[in-house]
Design a protein around this motif. Structure first.
Motif, PDB file in Angstrom:
ATOM      1  N   LEU A 378      -2.373  14.981  -6.193  1.00  0.00           N
ATOM      2  CA  LEU A 378      -1.236  14.174  -6.302  1.00  0.00           C
ATOM      3  C   LEU A 378      -0.716  13.150  -7.524  1.00  0.00           C
ATOM      4  CD1 LEU A 378      -2.071  12.461  -2.664  1.00  0.00           C
ATOM      5  CD2 LEU A 378      -0.445  14.171  -3.249  1.00  0.00           C
ATOM      6  N   GLU A 379      -2.015  12.987  -8.303  1.00  0.00           N
ATOM      7  CA  GLU A 379      -1.968  12.230  -9.587  1.00  0.00           C
ATOM      8  C   GLU A 379      -0.997  13.187 -10.623  1.00  0.00           C
ATOM      9  OE1 GLU A 379      -5.239  11.634 -11.419  1.00  0.00           O
ATOM     10  OE2 GLU A 379      -4.863   9.495 -11.700  1.00  0.00           O
ATOM     11  N   THR A 380      -0.977  14.257 -10.240  1.00  0.00           N
ATOM     12  CA  THR A 380      -0.340  15.126 -11.036  1.00  0.00           C
ATOM     13  C   THR A 380       1.004  15.686 -10.713  1.00  0.00           C
ATOM     14  OG1 THR A 380      -1.405  17.181 -10.734  1.00  0.00           O
ATOM     15  CG2 THR A 380      -2.366  15.842 -12.446  1.00  0.00           C
ATOM     16  N   GLY A 381       1.384  15.461  -9.627  1.00  0.00           N
ATOM     17  CA  GLY A 381       2.647  15.769  -9.051  1.00  0.00           C
ATOM     18  C   GLY A 381       3.707  14.779  -8.544  1.00  0.00           C
ATOM     19  N   ASN A 382       4.439  14.905  -7.730  1.00  0.00           N
ATOM     20  CA  ASN A 382       5.451  14.008  -7.693  1.00  0.00           C
ATOM     21  C   ASN A 382       5.382  12.930  -6.548  1.00  0.00           C
ATOM     22  OD1 ASN A 382       5.841  15.440  -5.325  1.00  0.00           O
ATOM     23  ND2 ASN A 382       7.643  16.511  -5.727  1.00  0.00           N
ATOM     24  N   TRP A 383       4.102  12.721  -6.572  1.00  0.00           N
ATOM     25  CA  TRP A 383       3.993  11.742  -5.375  1.00  0.00           C
ATOM     26  C   TRP A 383       3.106  10.359  -6.147  1.00  0.00           C
ATOM     27  CZ3 TRP A 383       1.448  13.079  -0.032  1.00  0.00           C
ATOM     28  CH2 TRP A 383       2.055  13.948   0.390  1.00  0.00           C
ATOM     29  N   SER A 384       3.903  10.236  -7.277  1.00  0.00           N
ATOM     30  CA  SER A 384       3.319   9.140  -8.339  1.00  0.00           C
ATOM     31  C   SER A 384       3.120   7.758  -7.656  1.00  0.00           C
ATOM     32  CB  SER A 384       4.256   9.005  -9.675  1.00  0.00           C
ATOM     33  OG  SER A 384       5.537   8.672  -9.251  1.00  0.00           O
ATOM     34  N   GLU A 385       3.854   7.387  -6.663  1.00  0.00           N
ATOM     35  CA  GLU A 385       3.977   5.937  -6.111  1.00  0.00           C
ATOM     36  C   GLU A 385       2.511   5.936  -5.379  1.00  0.00           C
ATOM     37  OE1 GLU A 385       6.299   2.709  -3.239  1.00  0.00           O
ATOM     38  OE2 GLU A 385       7.019   5.013  -3.452  1.00  0.00           O
ATOM     39  N   ILE A 386       2.247   7.144  -4.508  1.00  0.00           N
ATOM     40  CA  ILE A 386       1.179   7.023  -3.798  1.00  0.00           C
ATOM     41  C   ILE A 386      -0.004   7.062  -4.837  1.00  0.00           C
ATOM     42  CG2 ILE A 386      -0.253   8.703  -2.090  1.00  0.00           C
ATOM     43  CD1 ILE A 386       2.421   9.091  -1.047  1.00  0.00           C
ATOM     44  N   ALA A 387      -0.007   7.994  -5.775  1.00  0.00           N
ATOM     45  CA  ALA A 387      -1.174   8.124  -6.554  1.00  0.00           C
ATOM     46  C   ALA A 387      -1.532   6.814  -7.393  1.00  0.00           C
ATOM     47  CB  ALA A 387      -0.907   9.139  -7.788  1.00  0.00           C
ATOM     48  N   ASP A 388      -0.438   5.809  -7.727  1.00  0.00           N
ATOM     49  CA  ASP A 388      -0.576   4.640  -8.165  1.00  0.00           C
ATOM     50  C   ASP A 388      -1.262   3.678  -7.431  1.00  0.00           C
ATOM     51  OD1 ASP A 388       0.495   5.338 -10.695  1.00  0.00           O
ATOM     52  OD2 ASP A 388       2.474   4.630 -10.082  1.00  0.00           O
ATOM     53  N   THR A 389      -0.707   3.815  -6.063  1.00  0.00           N
ATOM     54  CA  THR A 389      -1.589   2.948  -5.138  1.00  0.00           C
ATOM     55  C   THR A 389      -3.167   3.236  -4.893  1.00  0.00           C
ATOM     56  OG1 THR A 389       0.427   2.740  -3.990  1.00  0.00           O
ATOM     57  CG2 THR A 389      -1.219   2.059  -2.635  1.00  0.00           C
ATOM     58  N   LEU A 390      -3.220   4.532  -4.788  1.00  0.00           N
ATOM     59  CA  LEU A 390      -4.613   4.819  -4.537  1.00  0.00           C
ATOM     60  C   LEU A 390      -5.596   4.608  -5.899  1.00  0.00           C
ATOM     61  CD1 LEU A 390      -4.331   8.678  -3.084  1.00  0.00           C
ATOM     62  CD2 LEU A 390      -5.116   6.373  -2.055  1.00  0.00           C
ATOM     63  N   THR A 391      -5.287   4.672  -7.001  1.00  0.00           N
ATOM     64  CA  THR A 391      -5.822   4.054  -8.032  1.00  0.00           C
ATOM     65  C   THR A 391      -6.437   2.565  -8.028  1.00  0.00           C
ATOM     66  OG1 THR A 391      -3.518   3.204  -9.214  1.00  0.00           O
ATOM     67  CG2 THR A 391      -4.679   5.500  -9.791  1.00  0.00           C
ATOM     68  N   ARG A 392      -5.765   1.896  -7.066  1.00  0.00           N
ATOM     69  CA  ARG A 392      -6.273   0.467  -6.600  1.00  0.00           C
ATOM     70  C   ARG A 392      -7.274   0.490  -5.734  1.00  0.00           C
ATOM     71  NH1 ARG A 392      -1.846  -2.917  -8.373  1.00  0.00           N
ATOM     72  NH2 ARG A 392      -3.246  -4.514  -8.414  1.00  0.00           N
ATOM     73  N   CYS A 393      -7.823   1.565  -5.101  1.00  0.00           N
ATOM     74  CA  CYS A 393      -8.653   1.521  -4.067  1.00  0.00           C
ATOM     75  C   CYS A 393     -10.276   0.770  -4.281  1.00  0.00           C
ATOM     76  CB  CYS A 393      -9.057   2.690  -3.346  1.00  0.00           C
ATOM     77  SG  CYS A 393      -7.602   3.479  -2.661  1.00  0.00           S
ATOM     78  N   ASP A 394     -10.716   1.269  -5.555  1.00  0.00           N
ATOM     79  CA  ASP A 394     -11.796   0.492  -5.925  1.00  0.00           C
ATOM     80  C   ASP A 394     -11.793  -1.055  -6.258  1.00  0.00           C
ATOM     81  OD1 ASP A 394     -13.495   2.540  -6.119  1.00  0.00           O
ATOM     82  OD2 ASP A 394     -13.174   3.105  -8.215  1.00  0.00           O
ATOM     83  N   GLU A 395     -10.725  -1.324  -6.544  1.00  0.00           N
ATOM     84  CA  GLU A 395     -10.132  -2.855  -6.900  1.00  0.00           C
ATOM     85  C   GLU A 395     -10.217  -3.461  -5.532  1.00  0.00           C
ATOM     86  OE1 GLU A 395      -6.675  -5.569  -8.782  1.00  0.00           O
ATOM     87  OE2 GLU A 395      -6.721  -3.484  -8.802  1.00  0.00           O
TER      88      GLU A 395
END
Length: 532
Positions: A378-395
């Protein structure tokens, strides 16, 4: 002893003497029962890195007349069989890895396969007429192998092994002339009149089940075993739960964590683990996503971005731990012909990116490793908004542990806003899904359970720390709509949800989350509680 004809046992020798070797020689007992039988052609289609090639090398070592493998198999399961020596190194074996030819040849693919095999025949049988058909040549070789055993004349029939057989069909979907010629070649090996006499066993492996090709009958006599249904073959591809437990004991790895990372392929009531990933995890003594090193992310992207009706919603539901219905029967077993959501999901099942519940006919993401692969795709595809949100999961996970309620509420709101645009089910399920997604990376340390029976009811979301989680605290998350977060905390206490977490540390984190539909605002309250 050749590369393609009567190969040596070096490949299996190397595997069986590796630091980690799991005995799968019981597979040979199944194959021995098929030798010379009417149903003697077998097709095994499993995801990459599930042991297909290693099994093929084992079959070489057992049947090939090009080696003496008795000592190599002694002490392994097959050596306990009454038929062990009866079939050991008693067959003419042809072993072809079709992917190695596809990488090098195109228009002359079949002629090059023949050239390589027949060149080895010629070294032993120079007087055969090599202008005849493939089946005729193999029949002549078969007739030349006549020998006398205990006063009786016998011949050595063929065991033909073709690894990655389907890469021609997959790679040349736009060149039906090549596919047709290749299938005619396979027909000579497995279904011609001559092959009925010389063929003891046909064994092919691939990623996808056999494609149904109109007017092509080369492979319709094969019995198929797949990621959806592999029957008695199931325990021999992937590591079983017992095998994985034994490896965990040997390498001092936490089994529950290994299960969270690499289990999930429930085939014919067996829990199957990704063998390549378990192998790497044991050697490295580290739980990581090894999938990314063996599979292309664009495979996932290709399918989930096709935007068939409800596909994105289903992917989100699976990423948050749910299952989705899928009809697998309509898939044409061709990655170039994906015409529906069901086709896309079925393809992902066969590729190993999804597990399959055959009883309920539902697909799901099998484990945390594969979920991570989805995230990277997803991070490399066109779901960038979702990928950006997933990057905050550890936070958000660390903010919860540190008791930063306002920050948790802010990040939950971001998650809810991101996923609500995709999710179509009712508000409560959407919130639960969004919060599960917000804690997407938690399975690296926790077993995440939704609707856990506890005390006097069901806790919405519980994070149970595993033994190797670094002493992280257990968590209970309770959700409320149009009520205060304090109400959620009070419910956790009154219904004694924390009772189910005895033994997971002295302290439990209680997380109350509320969502106000009118203001669309989230509130979070975090408390720490001692468990008696």
């Amino acid at each position: 002893m050749g590369t393609y004809f009567n190969p040596s046992n070096r490949g299996f020798q190397k595997a069986s003497r590796d630091e980690i070797y799991v005995d799968k020689t019981g597979l040979l007992n199944i194959l021995n029962r098929r030798l010379g039988a009417e149903k003697n052609c077998i097709s095994v289609s499993h995801a990459r890195r599930f042991g297909k090639s290693q099994a093929a090398r084992m079959i070489d070592a057992y049947y090939s007349r090009g080696c003496d493998s008795k000592e190599l198999f002694m002490g392994l399961k097959i050596s306990e069989s009454e038929d062990f020596e009866r079939h050991l190194n008693k067959y003419s074996v042809i072993h072809l890895d079709i992917s190695s030819f596809v990488d090098e040849y195109t228009d002359n693919l079949v002629s090059e396969i023949k050239r390589h095999v027949f060149s080895e025949f010629k070294e032993i049988y120079p007087d055969i007429d090599y202008t005849n058909s493939t089946a005729s040549i193999l029949k002549q070789v078969y007739d030349k192998t006549e020998t006398e055993v205990e006063g009786k004349k016998e011949k050595y029939p063929f065991v033909i092994i073709i690894d990655e057989w389907d890469c021609v069909v997959r790679n040349f979907s736009d060149r039906q002339d090549i596919v047709h010629e290749y299938l005619q070649f396979l027909h000579s090996l497995f279904k011609s009149e001559e092959s009925q006499e010389f063929l003891a066993l046909g064994y092919i492996t691939g990623i996808l089940p056999i494609k149904k090709i109109r007017d092509e009958s080369a492979l319709n006599n094969f019995r198929e075993y797949t990621m959806i249904d592999s029957k008695e073959f199931t325990p021999y591809f992937g590591f079983t739960e017992d095998e994985t437990k034994e490896l965990c004991r040997k390498y001092d790895m936490n089994f529950e964590s290994v299960k969270e990372w690499y289990d999930g392929y429930h085939i014919n009531n067996e829990h199957m683990y990704n063998p390549n990933s378990v192998y790497q995890a044991m050697l490295d003594h580290s739980l990581e996503s090894y999938w990314k090193n063996t599979s292309a992310f664009d495979t996932i992207n290709t399918f989930i971005t096709l935007n068939f009706d409800g596909l994105k919603e289903d992917v989100m539901k699976m990423l948050s731990g749910g299952k989705v219905s899928v009809i697998t029967d309509k898939f044409k077993n061709d990655l170039s012909v994906i015409n529906s959501k069901d086709d896309a999901l079925t393809a992902l099942i066969h590729l190993g990116y999804l597990g399959y519940d055959a009883e309920r006919r539902k697909a799901f993401i099998p484990n945390f490793e594969v979920a991570t692969a989805f995230y990277l795709a997803l991070e490399t595809g066109n779901w960038s908004e979702i990928a950006d949100t997933l990057t905050r999961c550890d936070e958000i996970l660390w903010a919860t542990i540190d008791g930063e309620a306002e920050k948790v509420a802010e990040l939950l709101e971001l998650s809810h806003d991101t996923y609500t645009s995709i999710l179509k089910y009712n508000d409560e399920n959407a919130l639960s899904c969004a919060i599960t997604m917000a804690y997407f990376t938690a399975p690296a340390y926790y077993t995440v359970v939704r609707e856990l029976p506890s005390g006097k009811g069901f806790a919405d979301i519980v994070l149970i720390p595993r033994a190797d989680s670094g002493n992280k605290p257990a968590m209970i998350i309770e959700l409320k709509y149009d009520k205060t977060a304090d109400t959620a905390i009070r419910q956790i206490k009154e219904k004694k949800y924390a009772g189910a977490l005895k033994g997971y540390g002295e302290e439990v984190i209680l997380v109350g989350v509320s969502y106000d539909r009118e203001s669309k605002k989230h509130e979070c309250v975090i408390e720490k509680m001692m468990v008696d």
